[in-house]
Design a protein around this motif. Sequence first.
Motif, PDB file in Angstrom:
ATOM      1  N   ARG A  71       0.825  -1.213   0.000  1.00 45.20           N
ATOM      2  CA  ARG A  71       0.000   0.000   0.000  1.00 45.20           C
ATOM      3  C   ARG A  71       0.859   1.263   0.000  1.00 45.20           C
ATOM      4  NH1 ARG A  71      -3.012  -0.234   4.666  1.00 45.20           N
ATOM      5  NH2 ARG A  71      -2.318  -2.319   5.172  1.00 45.20           N
ATOM      6  N   LYS A  72       2.020   1.201   0.643  1.00 43.39           N
ATOM      7  CA  LYS A  72       2.961   2.331   0.561  1.00 43.39           C
ATOM      8  C   LYS A  72       3.389   2.550  -0.891  1.00 43.39           C
ATOM      9  CE  LYS A  72       5.140   2.168   5.160  1.00 43.39           C
ATOM     10  NZ  LYS A  72       6.405   1.877   5.869  1.00 43.39           N
ATOM     11  N   MET A  73       3.685   1.462  -1.572  1.00 48.83           N
ATOM     12  CA  MET A  73       4.093   1.554  -2.969  1.00 48.83           C
ATOM     13  C   MET A  73       2.938   2.090  -3.832  1.00 48.83           C
ATOM     14  SD  MET A  73       5.629  -1.465  -5.423  1.00 48.83           S
ATOM     15  CE  MET A  73       6.843  -1.881  -4.152  1.00 48.83           C
ATOM     16  N   LEU A  74       1.715   1.632  -3.529  1.00 44.36           N
ATOM     17  CA  LEU A  74       0.537   2.051  -4.285  1.00 44.36           C
ATOM     18  C   LEU A  74       0.279   3.546  -4.142  1.00 44.36           C
ATOM     19  CD1 LEU A  74      -1.971   1.206  -5.968  1.00 44.36           C
ATOM     20  CD2 LEU A  74      -3.161   0.839  -3.802  1.00 44.36           C
ATOM     21  N   ILE A  75       0.348   4.053  -2.900  1.00 46.80           N
ATOM     22  CA  ILE A  75       0.063   5.475  -2.684  1.00 46.80           C
ATOM     23  C   ILE A  75       1.164   6.342  -3.302  1.00 46.80           C
ATOM     24  CG2 ILE A  75       1.161   5.897  -0.426  1.00 46.80           C
ATOM     25  CD1 ILE A  75      -1.489   7.248   0.432  1.00 46.80           C
ATOM     26  N   ARG A  76       2.418   5.863  -3.223  1.00 50.54           N
ATOM     27  CA  ARG A  76       3.527   6.589  -3.852  1.00 50.54           C
ATOM     28  C   ARG A  76       3.339   6.644  -5.374  1.00 50.54           C
ATOM     29  NH1 ARG A  76       7.496   4.452  -1.422  1.00 50.54           N
ATOM     30  NH2 ARG A  76       8.328   6.233  -0.257  1.00 50.54           N
ATOM     31  N   GLN A  77       3.007   5.513  -5.972  1.00 55.04           N
ATOM     32  CA  GLN A  77       2.825   5.456  -7.425  1.00 55.04           C
ATOM     33  C   GLN A  77       1.660   6.323  -7.878  1.00 55.04           C
ATOM     34  OE1 GLN A  77       2.499   1.199  -8.000  1.00 55.04           O
ATOM     35  NE2 GLN A  77       4.681   0.970  -8.474  1.00 55.04           N
ATOM     36  N   ALA A  78       0.582   6.331  -7.092  1.00 60.90           N
ATOM     37  CA  ALA A  78      -0.585   7.148  -7.446  1.00 60.90           C
ATOM     38  C   ALA A  78      -0.248   8.639  -7.421  1.00 60.90           C
ATOM     39  CB  ALA A  78      -1.731   6.851  -6.478  1.00 60.90           C
ATOM     40  N   ILE A  79       0.525   9.069  -6.420  1.00 57.24           N
ATOM     41  CA  ILE A  79       0.914  10.482  -6.321  1.00 57.24           C
ATOM     42  C   ILE A  79       1.909  10.840  -7.424  1.00 57.24           C
ATOM     43  CG2 ILE A  79       2.083  12.188  -4.861  1.00 57.24           C
ATOM     44  CD1 ILE A  79       0.804  10.766  -2.425  1.00 57.24           C
ATOM     45  N   LEU A  80       2.833   9.938  -7.729  1.00 56.68           N
ATOM     46  CA  LEU A  80       3.780  10.177  -8.822  1.00 56.68           C
ATOM     47  C   LEU A  80       3.062  10.243 -10.165  1.00 56.68           C
ATOM     48  CD1 LEU A  80       6.804   7.926  -7.766  1.00 56.68           C
ATOM     49  CD2 LEU A  80       6.665  10.425  -7.709  1.00 56.68           C
ATOM     50  N   VAL A 172       9.564  17.350 -13.308  1.00 59.27           N
ATOM     51  CA  VAL A 172       9.371  16.009 -13.870  1.00 59.27           C
ATOM     52  C   VAL A 172       9.449  14.958 -12.761  1.00 59.27           C
ATOM     53  CG1 VAL A 172      10.242  14.278 -15.493  1.00 59.27           C
ATOM     54  CG2 VAL A 172      10.405  16.707 -16.066  1.00 59.27           C
ATOM     55  N   HIS A 173      10.416  15.123 -11.876  1.00 58.12           N
ATOM     56  CA  HIS A 173      10.600  14.165 -10.793  1.00 58.12           C
ATOM     57  C   HIS A 173      10.340  14.844  -9.452  1.00 58.12           C
ATOM     58  CE1 HIS A 173      12.303  11.403 -13.686  1.00 58.12           C
ATOM     59  NE2 HIS A 173      13.179  12.328 -14.060  1.00 58.12           N
ATOM     60  N   VAL A 174       9.671  14.132  -8.563  1.00 61.41           N
ATOM     61  CA  VAL A 174       9.404  14.665  -7.234  1.00 61.41           C
ATOM     62  C   VAL A 174       9.475  13.517  -6.232  1.00 61.41           C
ATOM     63  CG1 VAL A 174       6.886  14.351  -7.318  1.00 61.41           C
ATOM     64  CG2 VAL A 174       7.856  16.170  -5.889  1.00 61.41           C
ATOM     65  N   GLU A 175       9.887  13.849  -5.022  1.00 61.81           N
ATOM     66  CA  GLU A 175       9.968  12.838  -3.970  1.00 61.81           C
ATOM     67  C   GLU A 175       8.689  12.875  -3.133  1.00 61.81           C
ATOM     68  OE1 GLU A 175      12.760  11.748  -0.077  1.00 61.81           O
ATOM     69  OE2 GLU A 175      13.360  13.359  -1.447  1.00 61.81           O
ATOM     70  N   VAL A 176       8.131  11.706  -2.889  1.00 56.25           N
ATOM     71  CA  VAL A 176       6.921  11.594  -2.074  1.00 56.25           C
ATOM     72  C   VAL A 176       7.301  11.038  -0.704  1.00 56.25           C
ATOM     73  CG1 VAL A 176       4.577  10.654  -1.935  1.00 56.25           C
ATOM     74  CG2 VAL A 176       5.643  11.013  -4.181  1.00 56.25           C
ATOM     75  N   ASP A 177       6.889  11.700   0.363  1.00 62.30           N
ATOM     76  CA  ASP A 177       7.083  11.155   1.706  1.00 62.30           C
ATOM     77  C   ASP A 177       5.937  10.197   2.013  1.00 62.30           C
ATOM     78  OD1 ASP A 177       9.272  12.766   1.919  1.00 62.30           O
ATOM     79  OD2 ASP A 177       8.535  13.983   3.596  1.00 62.30           O
ATOM     80  N   VAL A 178       6.275   8.962   2.356  1.00 59.62           N
ATOM     81  CA  VAL A 178       5.263   7.945   2.658  1.00 59.62           C
ATOM     82  C   VAL A 178       5.587   7.309   4.005  1.00 59.62           C
ATOM     83  CG1 VAL A 178       4.216   5.770   1.921  1.00 59.62           C
ATOM     84  CG2 VAL A 178       4.873   7.466   0.206  1.00 59.62           C
ATOM     85  N   LYS A 179       4.570   7.118   4.826  1.00 57.64           N
ATOM     86  CA  LYS A 179       4.787   6.465   6.114  1.00 57.64           C
ATOM     87  C   LYS A 179       3.561   5.643   6.495  1.00 57.64           C
ATOM     88  CE  LYS A 179       4.810   8.905   9.899  1.00 57.64           C
ATOM     89  NZ  LYS A 179       5.219   9.943  10.859  1.00 57.64           N
TER      90      LYS A 179
END
Length: 251
Positions: A71-80, A172-179
Motif C-alpha cells: 500500500r505504501k508503494m501504491l500510494i507513492r505510485q498514485a501520487i507520482l 518532472v521528478h518529485v519525492e513523495v514522503d510515505v509512512k
Amino acid sequence: MKIAFRSDIGRIRLVNEDRGFAELTDTGIAVAIVADGMGGHQAGDVASQLAVDTFREAMQGTSPELSVDERKMLIRQAILQANEVVFDMASRNEHYHNMGTTVVAALLQPDNGVIGHIGDSRAYKWRDGTLTQLTVDHTLVNELVKSGQISVEEAARHPRRNVLTRALGTDVHVEVDVKGLSWQPGDLLLLCSDGLTNMVSEEEMTETILQEELDLDGKADKLVELALLAGGDDNITVVLLHHAEDTEQEE
C-alpha cells in the motif's frame, strides 16, 4: 468508519484552489486526499483537481489483501502518476505554466494505514486525547527551523512561510514522503490544507475534537468556522476520518 469532508473558499480568495475527496470503498478501505493548488490564471484549481482525479482513479479497486509495504508503494505510485499528469498539462499549456499543488493522502484499513504527502498540507492523528502531526512541511521556513536559523514561533510569522520546497506537478521528478501508521478503534485522522493550520492552533483543533456534543460533521464545520473567524486568509479544506463502529459518510 465515519468520514466528513468540508472545503471553503475563505474570506479573501476569489477562487477555491483546494480540492479534496474521501470515501469508504466497497472493499472496506478508506481513501482520502486533500490538494492545495497554486499558479496564476486559476491554474491552481486545475492542478489540484487533476491531482485528486488521478489519485482517485488509481485507487479504484484497491484490494484489502495488500500488505502495508504494497500500500505504501501504491500510494507513492498514485501520487507520482498525478505529478506526471499535472506536469504534462503545465508543459503543454502556457496558461498553466508552473502550476502545481500540495497533496496529502491516506489509505486506511481497520488495523493500519499509510500516508503520502508533498508540500505543506498536513495529516494529524488523534488518539487517546493527543493530537499528533504525522507529516513534515516541505517549506522554506521548516528548513530554517530544522537548521536552527529561526524558531518555531518566528516561522509562524515569517513573511516567506508559504514558500514550498517541494510541490506536485512543478518538476518532472518529485519525492513523495510515505509512512505507515497504526489505526485502531477511536482514532481520528485529520487531513487539511494550510488554510486551516495557518489560522487554527493545535490547541483549538484538540478542543474541537473533544466537543462531545458535535458529531463528525459538526467538528469539520467547526474547524472551518474557526479558520474563518481567525481571518480566513486562504481556502480551507478539512477531511476527518473516524475509526468508529458504524459506517457513515457525511457530506
